[in-house]
Design an enzyme around this catalytic site. Sequence first.
Site, short mmCIF file in Angstrom:
data_model
loop_
_atom_site.label_atom_id
_atom_site.label_comp_id
_atom_site.label_asym_id
_atom_site.label_seq_id
_atom_site.Cartn_x
_atom_site.Cartn_y
_atom_site.Cartn_z
N PHE A 166 60.17 15.89 -2.53
CA PHE A 166 61.30 15.12 -1.12
C PHE A 166 62.40 16.20 -0.44
O PHE A 166 62.17 17.01 0.26
CB PHE A 166 62.19 14.15 -1.44
CG PHE A 166 61.63 13.48 -1.30
CD1 PHE A 166 60.35 12.59 -0.69
CD2 PHE A 166 62.26 12.06 -1.47
CE1 PHE A 166 59.43 11.71 -0.44
CE2 PHE A 166 62.25 10.08 -1.08
CZ PHE A 166 60.80 10.16 -0.95
N ASP A 221 61.14 13.05 13.10
CA ASP A 221 60.53 14.27 13.55
C ASP A 221 59.14 13.65 14.74
O ASP A 221 59.29 12.53 14.48
CB ASP A 221 60.02 14.57 12.31
CG ASP A 221 60.96 15.09 11.57
OD1 ASP A 221 61.61 16.40 11.81
OD2 ASP A 221 61.05 14.25 10.07
N SER A 235 77.12 2.12 0.47
CA SER A 235 76.23 1.69 1.75
C SER A 235 74.80 2.08 1.43
O SER A 235 74.50 2.99 0.27
CB SER A 235 75.97 1.51 3.29
OG SER A 235 76.45 4.08 3.33
N GLU A 295 70.47 3.12 2.08
CA GLU A 295 69.70 2.88 2.73
C GLU A 295 68.05 2.89 2.89
O GLU A 295 68.18 2.86 1.01
CB GLU A 295 69.44 4.41 3.28
CG GLU A 295 68.34 4.84 4.51
CD GLU A 295 68.25 6.34 4.38
OE1 GLU A 295 68.79 6.81 5.24
OE2 GLU A 295 67.26 7.11 4.52
#
Length: 275
Positions: free
Chosen positions: A206, A99, A6, A8
């Site tokens: 990141f 967040d 999959s 993102e």
Amino acid sequence: MKTPVSFEFFPPKTPEGAAKLRVARQALYALEPEFCSVTYGAGGSTHEGTFATVKEILEEGREAASHFSCIGATRDKVREQLAELRAMGVKRLVALRGDLPSGYGTGGEFQHASDLVAFIRVETGDDFHVEVACYPEMHPQARSPEHDLRAFAAKVRAGADGAITQYFYNADSYFRFVEEVRKAGLDIPVVPGVMPIVSSAQLMRFSDACGAEIPRWIRLRLQSYGDDSDSIRAFGLDVVTRLCEQLVQGGAPGLHFYTMNQAAATVEICRRLGV
């Protein structure tokens, strides 16, 4: 047996970004993904871009999973957005606390992702397949690994169907986490999240932000390449392909790629894996 994959994506901010993402998606669709997920705007700032990208993926004939964050949200707003997604034909959600956008304080009627999962189940029954996040190396805000596992267990018991991990580069952290999850009596699939390495600076940024550990040997090797982007990409492909091989051989139920809206590295890793 073919390993399910999959992908993102994040909502593009410009028409150029949207066009580039459409090209990347077409290249990735050749790998027959189980689904494609779309993140929320930065800091949960907006859902419009997320829903628009989800709609495009559905129109392209693929299953789309919308990220769905609850921090700062009211029950009425969440109820309204769930109805919107259901009307679009979305069958899968990635339920997150999220967040807070800057300047928001700590408002909202949901404190934890487990509250959101429970609410989704009460409101929509089994209409959605609900994925949640987990952290093999511990959530950066968790007090301890035990506390983190309890928070994950609360999401599972609230009704999560599956989990996707934060990315990592040490396969042992994943296998150890899954072992602890099973010992706690939690039997949902835990799919490892995979971050291809295409840029040294981006990866460091990141990882510092989300608490993902970059093993010292990888960090030093990346630093040694300086601005040699070809060497960084070649090294990254080798490292991440090997990681994926270990995960698949160890029984991981699938691989979820954080594509950063690019196709080349993910396509090449999958080609090497024979996916």
